[in-house]
Design a protein around this motif. Structure first.
Motif, PDB file in Angstrom:
ATOM      1  N   THR A 177       0.859  -1.188   0.000  1.00 18.80           N
ATOM      2  CA  THR A 177       0.000   0.000   0.000  1.00 18.80           C
ATOM      3  C   THR A 177       0.895   1.238   0.000  1.00 18.80           C
ATOM      4  O   THR A 177       2.012   1.189   0.505  1.00 18.80           O
ATOM      5  CB  THR A 177      -0.911   0.042   1.243  1.00 18.80           C
ATOM      6  N   TRP A 178       0.402   2.332  -0.544  1.00 20.29           N
ATOM      7  CA  TRP A 178       1.210   3.553  -0.556  1.00 20.29           C
ATOM      8  C   TRP A 178       0.515   4.720   0.137  1.00 20.29           C
ATOM      9  O   TRP A 178       1.103   5.767   0.363  1.00 20.29           O
ATOM     10  CB  TRP A 178       1.555   3.977  -1.990  1.00 20.29           C
ATOM     11  N   ARG A 179      -0.757   4.510   0.531  1.00 21.69           N
ATOM     12  CA  ARG A 179      -1.542   5.599   1.104  1.00 21.69           C
ATOM     13  C   ARG A 179      -2.130   5.152   2.443  1.00 21.69           C
ATOM     14  O   ARG A 179      -2.620   4.026   2.575  1.00 21.69           O
ATOM     15  CB  ARG A 179      -2.662   5.969   0.132  1.00 21.69           C
ATOM     16  N   GLY A 180      -2.079   6.024   3.458  1.00 22.95           N
ATOM     17  CA  GLY A 180      -2.601   5.708   4.777  1.00 22.95           C
ATOM     18  C   GLY A 180      -4.112   5.554   4.794  1.00 22.95           C
ATOM     19  O   GLY A 180      -4.803   5.930   3.838  1.00 22.95           O
ATOM     20  N   PRO A 181      -4.662   5.005   5.882  1.00 22.94           N
ATOM     21  CA  PRO A 181      -6.099   4.711   5.942  1.00 22.94           C
ATOM     22  C   PRO A 181      -7.018   5.910   5.697  1.00 22.94           C
ATOM     23  O   PRO A 181      -7.950   5.825   4.893  1.00 22.94           O
ATOM     24  CB  PRO A 181      -6.272   4.157   7.362  1.00 22.94           C
ATOM     25  N   LEU A 182      -6.792   7.030   6.394  1.00 22.11           N
ATOM     26  CA  LEU A 182      -7.706   8.160   6.225  1.00 22.11           C
ATOM     27  C   LEU A 182      -7.617   8.787   4.827  1.00 22.11           C
ATOM     28  O   LEU A 182      -8.653   9.069   4.213  1.00 22.11           O
ATOM     29  CB  LEU A 182      -7.469   9.207   7.314  1.00 22.11           C
ATOM     30  N   PRO A 183      -6.417   9.009   4.261  1.00 25.30           N
ATOM     31  CA  PRO A 183      -6.367   9.486   2.874  1.00 25.30           C
ATOM     32  C   PRO A 183      -7.004   8.505   1.885  1.00 25.30           C
ATOM     33  O   PRO A 183      -7.628   8.926   0.906  1.00 25.30           O
ATOM     34  CB  PRO A 183      -4.861   9.646   2.613  1.00 25.30           C
ATOM     35  N   GLY A 197      -1.898  16.235   4.294  1.00 26.33           N
ATOM     36  CA  GLY A 197      -1.793  17.554   4.901  1.00 26.33           C
ATOM     37  C   GLY A 197      -3.075  18.025   5.552  1.00 26.33           C
ATOM     38  O   GLY A 197      -3.050  18.836   6.490  1.00 26.33           O
ATOM     39  N   ARG A 198      -4.213  17.518   5.088  1.00 30.21           N
ATOM     40  CA  ARG A 198      -5.497  17.937   5.651  1.00 30.21           C
ATOM     41  C   ARG A 198      -5.765  17.318   7.020  1.00 30.21           C
ATOM     42  O   ARG A 198      -6.729  17.683   7.680  1.00 30.21           O
ATOM     43  CB  ARG A 198      -6.627  17.585   4.682  1.00 30.21           C
ATOM     44  N   PHE A 199      -4.896  16.352   7.425  1.00 28.26           N
ATOM     45  CA  PHE A 199      -5.089  15.684   8.711  1.00 28.26           C
ATOM     46  C   PHE A 199      -4.038  16.096   9.738  1.00 28.26           C
ATOM     47  O   PHE A 199      -3.904  15.468  10.786  1.00 28.26           O
ATOM     48  CB  PHE A 199      -5.068  14.165   8.535  1.00 28.26           C
ATOM     49  N   GLY A 200      -3.284  17.159   9.430  1.00 22.61           N
ATOM     50  CA  GLY A 200      -2.277  17.615  10.377  1.00 22.61           C
ATOM     51  C   GLY A 200      -2.877  17.970  11.732  1.00 22.61           C
ATOM     52  O   GLY A 200      -2.267  17.727  12.777  1.00 22.61           O
ATOM     53  N   TRP A 201      -4.081  18.522  11.723  1.00 23.58           N
ATOM     54  CA  TRP A 201      -4.744  18.895  12.975  1.00 23.58           C
ATOM     55  C   TRP A 201      -4.984  17.681  13.862  1.00 23.58           C
ATOM     56  O   TRP A 201      -4.883  17.769  15.089  1.00 23.58           O
ATOM     57  CB  TRP A 201      -6.069  19.589  12.678  1.00 23.58           C
ATOM     58  N   SER A 256       1.559   5.918  15.453  1.00 23.41           N
ATOM     59  CA  SER A 256       0.302   5.361  14.970  1.00 23.41           C
ATOM     60  C   SER A 256      -0.558   6.434  14.311  1.00 23.41           C
ATOM     61  O   SER A 256      -1.136   6.221  13.238  1.00 23.41           O
ATOM     62  CB  SER A 256      -0.462   4.718  16.134  1.00 23.41           C
ATOM     63  N   ALA A 257      -0.644   7.603  14.937  1.00 25.58           N
ATOM     64  CA  ALA A 257      -1.431   8.701  14.362  1.00 25.58           C
ATOM     65  C   ALA A 257      -0.836   9.145  13.032  1.00 25.58           C
ATOM     66  O   ALA A 257      -1.571   9.491  12.091  1.00 25.58           O
ATOM     67  CB  ALA A 257      -1.489   9.869  15.337  1.00 25.58           C
ATOM     68  N   ALA A 258       0.485   9.141  12.941  1.00 24.93           N
ATOM     69  CA  ALA A 258       1.125   9.509  11.676  1.00 24.93           C
ATOM     70  C   ALA A 258       0.734   8.536  10.570  1.00 24.93           C
ATOM     71  O   ALA A 258       0.427   8.939   9.440  1.00 24.93           O
ATOM     72  CB  ALA A 258       2.637   9.545  11.844  1.00 24.93           C
ATOM     73  N   PHE A 259       0.732   7.251  10.880  1.00 20.31           N
ATOM     74  CA  PHE A 259       0.351   6.258   9.873  1.00 20.31           C
ATOM     75  C   PHE A 259      -1.097   6.444   9.427  1.00 20.31           C
ATOM     76  O   PHE A 259      -1.395   6.510   8.234  1.00 20.31           O
ATOM     77  CB  PHE A 259       0.550   4.841  10.419  1.00 20.31           C
ATOM     78  N   VAL A 260      -1.999   6.504  10.381  1.00 16.50           N
ATOM     79  CA  VAL A 260      -3.430   6.555  10.068  1.00 16.50           C
ATOM     80  C   VAL A 260      -3.765   7.778   9.222  1.00 16.50           C
ATOM     81  O   VAL A 260      -4.607   7.722   8.318  1.00 16.50           O
ATOM     82  CB  VAL A 260      -4.261   6.537  11.364  1.00 16.50           C
ATOM     83  N   THR A 261      -3.116   8.897   9.468  1.00 16.27           N
ATOM     84  CA  THR A 261      -3.434  10.149   8.767  1.00 16.27           C
ATOM     85  C   THR A 261      -2.626  10.363   7.498  1.00 16.27           C
ATOM     86  O   THR A 261      -2.728  11.415   6.871  1.00 16.27           O
ATOM     87  CB  THR A 261      -3.208  11.346   9.707  1.00 16.27           C
ATOM     88  N   GLY A 262      -1.821   9.385   7.114  1.00 17.91           N
ATOM     89  CA  GLY A 262      -1.041   9.523   5.884  1.00 17.91           C
ATOM     90  C   GLY A 262       0.310  10.165   6.064  1.00 17.91           C
ATOM     91  O   GLY A 262       0.965  10.531   5.080  1.00 17.91           O
ATOM     92  N   GLY A 263       0.759  10.293   7.305  1.00 22.56           N
ATOM     93  CA  GLY A 263       2.061  10.912   7.550  1.00 22.56           C
ATOM     94  C   GLY A 263       3.235  10.126   7.025  1.00 22.56           C
ATOM     95  O   GLY A 263       4.333  10.672   6.872  1.00 22.56           O
ATOM     96  N   GLY A 285       1.854  11.782  -3.213  1.00 22.72           N
ATOM     97  CA  GLY A 285       0.421  12.034  -3.260  1.00 22.72           C
ATOM     98  C   GLY A 285      -0.336  11.199  -4.255  1.00 22.72           C
ATOM     99  O   GLY A 285      -1.565  11.228  -4.289  1.00 22.72           O
ATOM    100  N   GLU A 286       0.358  10.460  -5.091  1.00 25.24           N
ATOM    101  CA  GLU A 286      -0.321   9.627  -6.076  1.00 25.24           C
ATOM    102  C   GLU A 286       0.556   8.439  -6.459  1.00 25.24           C
ATOM    103  O   GLU A 286       1.767   8.429  -6.253  1.00 25.24           O
ATOM    104  CB  GLU A 286      -0.717  10.448  -7.307  1.00 25.24           C
ATOM    105  N   SER A 287      -0.080   7.395  -6.993  1.00 23.18           N
ATOM    106  CA  SER A 287       0.595   6.111  -7.181  1.00 23.18           C
ATOM    107  C   SER A 287       1.615   6.115  -8.313  1.00 23.18           C
ATOM    108  O   SER A 287       2.412   5.187  -8.423  1.00 23.18           O
ATOM    109  CB  SER A 287      -0.431   5.003  -7.423  1.00 23.18           C
ATOM    110  N   GLY A 288       1.586   7.141  -9.172  1.00 25.40           N
ATOM    111  CA  GLY A 288       2.581   7.193 -10.236  1.00 25.40           C
ATOM    112  C   GLY A 288       3.994   7.201  -9.701  1.00 25.40           C
ATOM    113  O   GLY A 288       4.928   6.716 -10.338  1.00 25.40           O
ATOM    114  N   TRP A 289       4.158   7.724  -8.483  1.00 27.05           N
ATOM    115  CA  TRP A 289       5.484   7.793  -7.871  1.00 27.05           C
ATOM    116  C   TRP A 289       6.060   6.408  -7.672  1.00 27.05           C
ATOM    117  O   TRP A 289       7.202   6.133  -8.046  1.00 27.05           O
ATOM    118  CB  TRP A 289       5.408   8.515  -6.533  1.00 27.05           C
ATOM    119  N   TRP A 290       5.266   5.493  -7.074  1.00 25.65           N
ATOM    120  CA  TRP A 290       5.876   4.201  -6.774  1.00 25.65           C
ATOM    121  C   TRP A 290       6.018   3.335  -8.027  1.00 25.65           C
ATOM    122  O   TRP A 290       6.878   2.474  -8.090  1.00 25.65           O
ATOM    123  CB  TRP A 290       5.183   3.492  -5.630  1.00 25.65           C
ATOM    124  N   LEU A 291       5.200   3.600  -9.051  1.00 29.59           N
ATOM    125  CA  LEU A 291       5.414   2.909 -10.322  1.00 29.59           C
ATOM    126  C   LEU A 291       6.748   3.317 -10.931  1.00 29.59           C
ATOM    127  O   LEU A 291       7.503   2.481 -11.443  1.00 29.59           O
ATOM    128  CB  LEU A 291       4.274   3.242 -11.286  1.00 29.59           C
TER     129      LEU A 291
END
Length: 300
Positions: free
Chosen positions: A138-144, A152-156, A216-223, A228-234
């Protein structure tokens, strides 16, 4: 420190995020055998113990090395601004340590969200790898993933969890056995019989170790998301200097399945196994046997 899978436990002291942090590493297997580095998936309950079924299956036919990521398991869990760069620095230090011990080329087996962390180092390191295996990556955290929003929208939320008093209380609510059961049942394990009261207590104890809420909070929020998109890991996968294999989870959540299958298009080999995002744990014995069936290019 207690060995998780019967190996020799060591520590690596690193300077990460402006703090001195101890990483716990476990090694097992005979010298001269092919070397596998097992990277645990990132999650609220991340631990090198996830690899126990695979370790039992392969026994001493290979050398095995695994470690707990900073902020998880037995490694240090200080209050830090955990992010992907910090974890990549940790992995780079582990790889440097392995090379200093004069091991030969190694197979890197990365589960879940650890796959993009390894891919980020591919240009520098993969020329010295026998092969790279991404297991239910996986390349994206649960909330994203659920919302489609950027991390960035989950920094709060990360800042809220880091606060004294309110942070621990909020984290405790989110690591209740009911919520852990829901997470494990829907996304991680296929067999509901694994969710015994004793197993849930073990997972809860792991999630609630002192200081665990920060990583854990960093993982869940996409930290820990590398991009930002899957083209990077390809792009990273196509730049690997070693054979690349993707292990697909047959019952992974639909969004994760689409991303895995997209990454598999860049792979030299694809393996499909039963399971969800925790297939390396639930079906670790099968995974270990299948990896042994495909000889290490450097030793086969």
């Amino acid at each position: 420190m207690t060995a998780v899978f019967g190996g020799v436990v060591d520590t690596l002291d690193l300077q990460l995020g402006g703090r001195r942090l101890q990483i716990v590493i476990e090694r097992r297997g005979p010298k001269g055998a092919p070397l596998w580095l097992l990277l645990p998936a990132l999650s609220t309950v991340s631990s090198r113990s996830e690899w126990q079924p695979l370790v039992t299956a392969v026994q001493d036919r290979v050398q095995l090395v695994s470690f707990d990521w900073p902020g998880f398991g037995d490694s240090g869990r200080p209050a830090l601004a955990y992010d992907a760069a910090l974890l990549r620095s940790c992995l780079d230090a582990v790889l440097t340590d392995l090379e200093a011990r004069q091991h030969g080329p190694l197979t890197v087996v990365a589960a879940g969200h650890s796959a993009p962390l390894a891919l980020a180092l591919a240009s520098a390191w993969s020329g010295r790898w026998s092969r790279f295996v991404a297991v239910a990556p996986t390349w994206r955290g649960p909330l994203p993933t659920m919302t489609g929003w950027s991390p960035g929208r989950f920094g709060w939320l990360r800042r809220l969890v880091a606060l004294p008093l309110i942070g621990p209380a909020l984290y405790r609510l989110n690591t209740s056995r009911a919520l852990l059961r829901l997470m494990l049942r829907r996304h991680v394990w296929l067999d509901p019989g694994l969710l015994t009261p004793d197993r849930l207590r073990q997972q809860q104890r792991l999630a609630r170790r002192p200081g665990s809420r920060f990583a854990s909070a960093a993982f869940v929020t996409g930290g820990f998301d590398a991009a930002g998109e899957s083209g990077w890991w390809l792009e990273q996968a196509r730049g690997l200097h070693c054979p690349f294999e993707v292990v697909l989870a047959s019952a992974a959540p639909p969004r994760s399945t689409r991303e895995m299958e997209l990454l598999a298009e860049a792979a030299d080999g694809v393996m499909r196994l039963p399971g969800r995002l925790g297939l390396h744990q639930e079906f670790g014995a099968l995974l270990g046997r299948r990896l042994l069936e495909a000889p290490d290019p450097q030793h086969g």
